[in-house]
Design an enzyme around this catalytic site. Sequence first.
Site, PDB file in Angstrom:
ATOM      1  NE  ARG A  32      -2.870  21.900  60.970  1.00 41.53           N
ATOM      2  CZ  ARG A  32      -2.855  20.603  60.671  1.00 41.53           C
ATOM      3  NH1 ARG A  32      -2.444  20.209  59.454  1.00 41.53           N
ATOM      4  NH2 ARG A  32      -3.249  19.698  61.543  1.00 41.53           N
ATOM      5  NE  ARG A  73      -3.255   9.332  68.054  1.00 45.53           N
ATOM      6  CZ  ARG A  73      -3.616   9.527  66.810  1.00 45.53           C
ATOM      7  NH1 ARG A  73      -3.983   8.498  66.065  1.00 45.53           N
ATOM      8  NH2 ARG A  73      -3.617  10.734  66.285  1.00 45.53           N
ATOM      9  CE  LYS A 220      -7.431  20.938  64.715  1.00 44.45           C
ATOM     10  NZ  LYS A 220      -6.216  20.080  64.820  1.00 44.45           N
ATOM     11  CB  THR A 280     -10.274  17.591  56.976  1.00 42.15           C
ATOM     12  OG1 THR A 280     -10.068  18.217  58.237  1.00 42.15           O
ATOM     13  CG2 THR A 280      -9.920  16.119  57.090  1.00 42.15           C
TER      14      THR A 280
END
Length: 481
Positions: A32, A73, A220, A280
Amino acid sequence: MRRTKIVATMGPATDTPETIEAMILAGVNVVRMNFSHGDPESHRHRAKLVREIARKTGRHVGILGDLQGPKIRIDRFVNGSVILENGNSFILDAEYDRDAGTSDIVGLTYKDLPNDVYEDDVLLLDDGRIVLKVTGVDGSKIFTRVVVGGKLSNNKGINRKNGGLSASALTDKDKEDIKLAAEMNVDFLAVSFPRAAVDLEYARELMKEAGGEGAKIVAKIERAEAIEQPTLDLLIEASDVIMVARGDLGVEIGDARLPETQKMLIKRARELNRVVITATQMMESMIENTIPTRAEVFDVANAVMDGTDAVMLSGETATGKYPAKVVEIMGEICEEAETTAQAKKSDHRMNVMFKRVDESIAMASMYVANHMDIRAIAALTESGATTKWMSRISSGIAIYALTTSEKTCRRVNLYRGVYPVLITHDIPSPMEANRIAVEQLLENGIVKEGDMVIVTKGDLLGIDGGTNMFKMIRVGEHEIY
């Protein structure tokens, strides 16, 4: 042989040829490239090394390009971080100086956040470590009260509990990274935070325009709204692969809901004939340690027993101390979990009608294989689709994808229980296909004389979706090939 595949993230810890070779030999199936970190040149360099070393070692290793997606963010603090105390007020301001944050106020990278939130909404910062409750919104300012405080540092992510943020899945940076991914000839392209099927269709269109036609699209699943129906099925059907991205998904829906949700996503993806990656923090402790925790062993094993096609390593390989070791240990856990009866049973599509000939052949082959003493299945395939359908059936029987395409070899290497075999010479005719298939298995030491194998193929070679027959062959009885 391990049936569950391993995806490993590249990063600073994997930048030497020796490390990459050790990881490939340890069993990495797909690497990845995380476009959230690094620069285009480093990604190009890593992809080049992976291709060269895979060729040198005789392995087929796919490359997955992972788009960053929208960066929701906070901005930066004057001193790099602050301590937020429970009960105190804290302001998020979309127009505030990006480097002037204090314990009272901080800026935002996502300027539309004030339009997405309302009084009493709960905002989760830094993967849920900081919890803020919205007390009001005025223009560019979001006024909050600190529910769970602590240390908050620069550039931490923001999630809204239960989802609902409107940020587009594809940013300007993502569109440039799609061009990079096409240039690198990636085999898979992962889209972060998709909200609807149109996000995936747009990414597929951009990839095709950039010259990356053929790359498989990975959705995802990390927004709360993405797991609700009918959105979930539409996302799965618009993708080729889904990734259970447990980080942001866990923040939005709550970690307590993750185990049940993971099982549901794996099951639904397989029902809809899609490939699934579980990701994850699977072996997080091995960033620093040479052995995993027992909780991590259980986590990987449970994903395997649930039917995931692949398990993914992130920081464990990208920045960890033992990238090859963690691949090796994860592989051992997968192999052991695959010996359980649960990992070999399947009722996939037992009560539905098939609409395609090639899918029907795939299902019939697996049914026969699971009810006879079949040593292996050899599928002559152009695109790998037949082997993907076969791999939806839980089984202990190896499925070999025999193809003249290196790209197909890399692609099928993500499918559970499928092993690529590259045919380096022409198949002169469909009549010769059976003989060549069996000889390939013999040359690779997969079968021996007397073994029963199933061969699937099409009347017309070189045609995508052309599989229309299967034949049972006893190795050594050449006259019936």
